[in-house]
Motif scaffolding. Sequence first.
Motif, short mmCIF file in Angstrom:
data_model
loop_
_atom_site.label_atom_id
_atom_site.label_comp_id
_atom_site.label_asym_id
_atom_site.label_seq_id
_atom_site.Cartn_x
_atom_site.Cartn_y
_atom_site.Cartn_z
N ASP A 129 0.82 -1.21 0.00
CA ASP A 129 0.00 0.00 0.00
C ASP A 129 0.85 1.25 0.00
O ASP A 129 0.62 2.18 -0.77
N VAL A 130 1.85 1.24 0.88
CA VAL A 130 2.66 2.45 1.01
C VAL A 130 3.46 2.71 -0.27
O VAL A 130 3.54 3.84 -0.75
N THR A 131 4.04 1.64 -0.83
CA THR A 131 4.84 1.85 -2.03
C THR A 131 3.96 2.34 -3.17
O THR A 131 4.34 3.21 -3.95
N LEU A 132 2.76 1.75 -3.27
CA LEU A 132 1.88 2.16 -4.36
C LEU A 132 1.30 3.55 -4.12
O LEU A 132 0.70 4.13 -5.02
N ALA A 133 1.46 4.08 -2.91
CA ALA A 133 0.90 5.40 -2.63
C ALA A 133 1.70 6.51 -3.28
O ALA A 133 1.24 7.63 -3.37
N PHE A 134 2.93 6.18 -3.74
CA PHE A 134 3.71 7.19 -4.45
C PHE A 134 3.48 7.06 -5.95
O PHE A 134 3.48 5.95 -6.46
N LEU A 139 8.91 8.30 -6.91
CA LEU A 139 9.64 7.34 -6.09
C LEU A 139 10.91 6.90 -6.82
O LEU A 139 12.01 6.88 -6.24
N PHE B 3 -2.86 5.65 8.13
CA PHE B 3 -1.73 4.75 8.04
C PHE B 3 -0.89 5.05 6.80
O PHE B 3 0.33 5.14 6.86
N LEU B 4 -1.58 5.23 5.67
CA LEU B 4 -0.88 5.52 4.43
C LEU B 4 -0.08 6.81 4.54
O LEU B 4 1.05 6.91 4.09
N GLY B 7 2.88 6.17 6.38
CA GLY B 7 3.77 5.36 5.55
C GLY B 7 4.53 6.21 4.55
O GLY B 7 5.75 6.06 4.38
N ILE B 8 3.81 7.12 3.90
CA ILE B 8 4.44 7.99 2.91
C ILE B 8 5.54 8.81 3.56
O ILE B 8 6.66 8.91 3.06
N ILE B 11 8.55 6.64 4.40
CA ILE B 11 9.39 6.30 3.24
C ILE B 11 10.22 7.51 2.83
O ILE B 11 11.42 7.39 2.54
N ILE B 15 14.22 7.49 2.61
CA ILE B 15 14.99 7.87 1.42
C ILE B 15 15.99 8.97 1.77
O ILE B 15 17.14 8.94 1.34
N SER B 298 8.71 14.42 -3.58
CA SER B 298 8.11 13.09 -3.53
C SER B 298 7.07 13.01 -2.43
O SER B 298 6.02 12.38 -2.59
N ALA B 301 4.06 14.70 -3.85
CA ALA B 301 3.38 13.88 -4.85
C ALA B 301 2.59 12.76 -4.18
O ALA B 301 1.46 12.46 -4.57
N GLY B 302 3.20 12.15 -3.13
CA GLY B 302 2.50 11.09 -2.41
C GLY B 302 1.21 11.61 -1.80
O GLY B 302 0.15 10.99 -1.90
N PHE B 305 -1.39 12.31 -4.44
CA PHE B 305 -1.94 11.05 -4.94
C PHE B 305 -2.99 10.51 -3.96
O PHE B 305 -4.07 10.05 -4.35
#
Lengths: 289, 326
Positions: A129-134, A139, B3-4, B7-8, B11, B15, B298, B301-302, B305
């Motif tokens: 989910d998190v990876t697809l959120a970007f 990314l 949660f998302l 998460g974003i 990440i 990075i 990024s 953008a997250g 999205f």
Amino acid sequence: MSLLSTAPRLLVDVAPRSTWKSPWKRVTVIAGMTVTSFWLVVLITLSWWAPYKPLDAVGGRLQAPSWHHLFGTDALSRDVFTRTLYGARQTLPVSVGVIVCAVTIGTVLGSLAGFFGGWIESVVMRLVDVTLAFPPIFLAMAVAAALGPGLQNAFFAMVIVWWPIYARLIRGQVQAVKHRDHIQAAVSIGATRWRILRKHVLPLSFTPALINATLDLGQVVILTATLSFLGLGAKPPSPEWGAMITDGAQFFYQWWVAVAPGIAILTVAMSFNFLGDGLRDALDVRAKR
Amino acid sequence: MPFLLLGIVTIAFCISRLIPADPLASIVGVRQMANPTIVAAARQKWGLNGSILEQYWVFLKNLVRGDLGISFRTRKPVTHDLLDRLPATLELAVGALVVGGVGGVALGAYAASKKDKMADHLSRGFSLLGSSLPVFWIGLVFLFVLYARLGWFPGPGRLPPRTKPPGHVTGFYTIDSLLDGNFTLFRQCLWRLVLPCFVLGWAYMGQLSRLVRAAMLDEINSDYVRTARAKGLAERLVMRRHVLRNAWLPTLTILGFSFAQLLTASVLTETIFQWNGIGSYAVQSANTLDFPGINGVSLFAGLAFLLANLATDVLYAVADPKIRLA
């Protein structure tokens, strides 16, 4: 029987049907196969018949197309036609590699998540989910920039972007398959869970991933070229399609510098689209016309 | 959702710490590293003295205040840069959504009504071309042919060369020029939007038209269509009032996904058309290894999205009477 009624609907069933009904399908699938085999043949036999070397300066700089240089020469007097052909050796293996790695990682994690459920599923799916959120490019750009430019790092960046798609796909399929009767039968005769996963669940779950992989291959080719175009992929002297278009953008009025690599990307991406569509029609009962 | 979001952010943090450079150098800039007061202040502010968990906490706290660090390249806060460039990108994205949305639905509906005729093949080919073309290349081709050779369209950039931008109210040149009452400038700005919007909207158009076509062909076989035809309704009306009405709904489902693609393509379109938006900011940041900039983009953008996906869900519930918001 309650098991059957609650089972999620399967995306793909086994019965194949004729792809060849409509002329559109016939033409596109044949075109896709032809173009793909053309590039494959080029890729393999190139070194025997290519007119020049990709890194050699031949003739003058920025010469318009002629019989000696079919697509002209670039700013460093290199033959654009030769470089475009050699570009296939950069882009195609990388793209195929990305898809193979992404499908492998996605299949392993996705099938574990779908089959065993529990904490494995939570961890894997949250990661997905998190990876697809970007949005993929940001990314990929961030990862490629963090690792430093280069085709190899672009490769890792793209695998990171792409595996979750397959993990999600495979997990859904595995979940749909694992409640079927023949799985129950396998359980009842005492097959181990690994055996069931490998022999009974995965073969039935893999088709959509295969279809998607073919369709995605074109997108990965474009993304590879895109990262190179942005200066995050292949480094300058190597003949990569995206990087060649960057040169073309600098010498805007010498249009021939960017034409050939653009056409190369277009033909490859389009033929993989055609092949993927054809494959879906051949394997998927749910696909319409 | 929450949660998302977390998460974003996580990440983005990972990075920023994955960079093979001293995070401190990437915050204050290499040149400032010699200055002990600045280094100490930055250490303090970003909590770089503490463990990685503490650093993460400080990162979160700064984020809540909207502080994404200072870009090395522009030497301004990243948040400021992003907000400054947002209108340009939005102008482009809205234009592309309109081109792609209207064009895609129209093309898909037309193709479905002419199934397996020449017009169908042509429109399918056109949309397939849209999703197979590298955006950066077709942008160049359009610029070369339509601007440099034929002169039908204006060149790259948001404004004609040597023109002063309109007074800054919203940052949207089209709206600002209208507010100034400068209709010539408004027309010029709008005209300059055409090519980049088309380039950006083409891929979206292609996807949408395929979806609409498939959905329409599905609906055409249903009973209510047969009833409508049986009572003698003109085919045109059957298509528009009955079939398209039901078939365009699924197009909403790909809206969130298309938005991501739009962001992706905007990076390239902005580079080619020298558009001073978020996309070109991302490219410039990546090329100069401006890590706060890349990170900020990024993250941005997250979030965008995420919002797009949320908007999709809400819109879908509004547009489809069969779905009720809980």
